[in-house]
Design an enzyme around this catalytic site. Structure first.
Site, mmCIF file in Angstrom:
data_model
loop_
_atom_site.group_PDB
_atom_site.id
_atom_site.type_symbol
_atom_site.label_atom_id
_atom_site.label_comp_id
_atom_site.label_asym_id
_atom_site.label_seq_id
_atom_site.Cartn_x
_atom_site.Cartn_y
_atom_site.Cartn_z
ATOM 1 N N HIS A 171 0.823 -1.208 0.000
ATOM 2 C CA HIS A 171 0.000 0.000 0.000
ATOM 3 C C HIS A 171 0.860 1.263 0.000
ATOM 4 O O HIS A 171 0.544 2.257 0.667
ATOM 5 C CB HIS A 171 -0.961 0.007 1.193
ATOM 6 N N SER A 294 13.106 17.594 -21.022
ATOM 7 C CA SER A 294 12.187 18.726 -21.009
ATOM 8 C C SER A 294 12.686 19.817 -21.948
ATOM 9 O O SER A 294 13.895 20.036 -22.064
ATOM 10 C CB SER A 294 12.067 19.295 -19.584
#
Length: 471
Positions: A171, A294
């Site tokens: 989790h 980028s």
């Protein structure tokens, strides 16, 4: 001159033949592979159909269904260099039929009157389904080779890190220590199950289709079954019991199995993306100078490969839903079912093979940072120790009571920021139950890997067995 006018003028000479992302000159190589394009090439498909017509003629000639001279004429003409593809396109446009155009041009290419015996007793879907079965066979071959290459790299990686301590997370939170090799072994184990699925699917999926207009074989006289067997043997396909013109479970199995493979590859890639984040820093995917992350932030080294594999997994999964709609078809033939496959079978194959190619690049060049794995485990050592501490106390307090006591301590540690071991030392009634040496072991993540190494080697043995069987 407006920008729009200049743009339109600049593309006047374009043939506009690349409308699908897999065919994109600029971006297609991350949505398809050279192998998948070879298998599903539009022009090569025409040759495949010609090969099938030739195989049909040869099988019929052996059984005396058509004259021997017709067989020779059909086989000699069933080559793309003999076919005017522009004429085929014109006939498709004129007839509105997907195969008749090719058959008419093939007939013209055949010497004398031998073209009269083309496609004798067969129906269009016999040829096209058989062609699709050959495409699926080639895809399974390509996919199995790719998985073998991925497994070979993963085996090496898991072997190297069979005992390397890592944080096991559930989790998205620290859970228990494990070896990094066991994480990789989980990927290996899942991929091995896919190799089993692909192998068993092959026997059901890679089959011929030759049953005539309504699946009765009436057009072949009384020799339909024998003809089917010889036809299938020539093409290297299995022989089905009955026709499957509207029974599309075979194709659905192919599509869904590939979607499952893509899903596993997506899990692998997304795990690499996650634990490669700077906050974790446990792995680094391959990178080369010149690769740009980028257009505005020069420092970026984005996990482009990992992200693209997840994209492929999502797109492949979407094809499964489309394939399932083909299972509902009317009576003995229904193009509403058939034609969705013409889109989803190539697409799921492109996406799955693209995912394989990228994952192969990923795992082959993956860097595992053992130092960060150790540091990350040590930083959450208190959390990783709670099960073992509970079990140690449980020997005298009982497991349930021990759970409650460790729960209280660990939640206090979380809320106050104090180390769990310090809080434990403050509890005299608990402190007397575990000696200092045992506590040192309990709070050392590397001492609680369980059967990680043995389990890893179990998966490695299975992988080596499968790889060895392939030669």
């Amino acid at each position: 001159m407006s920008v729009t006018h200049r743009l339109v003028h600049s593309v006047d000479s374009c043939a506009h033949e690349r409308g699908h992302i897999t065919d994109s000159r600029f971006y297609g190589n991350r949505y398809a592979t050279s192998g998948s394009r070879r298998i599903y090439c539009d022009v090569c498909r025409k040759q495949r159909w010609l090969d099938i017509e030739a195989a049909l003629a040869q099988a019929q000639g052996e059984l005396g269904m058509i004259p021997a001279r017709a067989v020779a004429g059909i086989v000699s003409a069933a080559r793309l260099e003999c076919i005017d593809l522009d004429a085929v396109q014109a006939e498709i446009d004129r007839s509105g039929h997907s195969l008749v155009g090719l058959l008419r041009v093939l007939q013209v290419a055949c010497p004398d009157d031998t073209g009269e015996y083309i496609h004798f007793g067969a129906t269009t879907q016999d040829i096209q389904d058989t062609g699709q079965a050959l495409e699926m066979r080639d895809t399974l071959d390509e996919l199995t080779r790719e998985i073998a290459a991925i497994l070979a790299s993963l085996v090496e990686l898991a072997e190297q890190h069979a005992g390397t301590v890592a944080v096991g997370r559930t989790h998205a939170r620290a859970a228990l220590p494990m070896s990094f090799g066991l994480k990789v072994a989980s990927w290996i184990d899942e991929l091995l199950r896919h190799t089993e699925r692909l192998a068993t699917a092959r026997s059901r999926v890679v089959v011929a289709q030759l049953f005539g207009g309504a699946g009765t074989m009436a057009g072949f006289g009384g020799g339909g079954v024998v003809l089917l067997e010889r036809f299938a043997a020539r093409l290297g396909l299995a022989v089905p019991t009955l026709g499957w013109h509207v029974a599309r479970d075979r194709v659905v199995e192919f599509v869904t199995t590939l979607a499952m493979v893509s899903g596993t590859l997506g899990r692998v890639a997304d795990e690499i993306r996650t634990i490669g984040r700077p906050e974790f820093g446990e792995v680094t995917e391959p990178w080369r100078y010149g690769k740009v992350g980028s257009s505005t932030m020069p420092h970026k080294r984005n996990p482009e490969r990992c992200e693209q594999v997840v994209v492929m997994a999502k797109l492949a999964a979407a094809q499964a839903g489309i394939a399932f709609t083909a299972m509902v078809g009317d009576h003995e033939r229904d193009a509403r079912a058939l034609r969705v496959e013409w889109a989803c079978v190539p697409d799921v194959s492109h996406y799955t093979l693209a995912a394989c190619e990228i994952v192969r690049e990923l795992v082959t060049g993956l860097t595992v940072h053992e130092d960060r794995l150790r540091v990350n485990a040590q930083e959450v050592a208190d959390q990783l120790a709670t099960e073992r501490l509970m079990l140690a106390l449980g020997r005298q307090l009982g497991k349930q009571t021990a759970h409650e006591r460790v729960y209280e301590l660990s939640q206090t540690a979380h809320d106050t920021g104090r180390p769990l071991r310090h809080l434990f030392d403050d509890c005299a009634d608990l402190r007397d139950l575990v000696d200092e040496r045992e506590l040192d072991v309990i709070f050392d993540p590397s001492q609680y890997l369980g059967a990680s190494t043995d389990l890893t080697h179990r998966a490695l043995a299975e992988a080596r067995k499968w790889l060895g069987a392939r030669g």
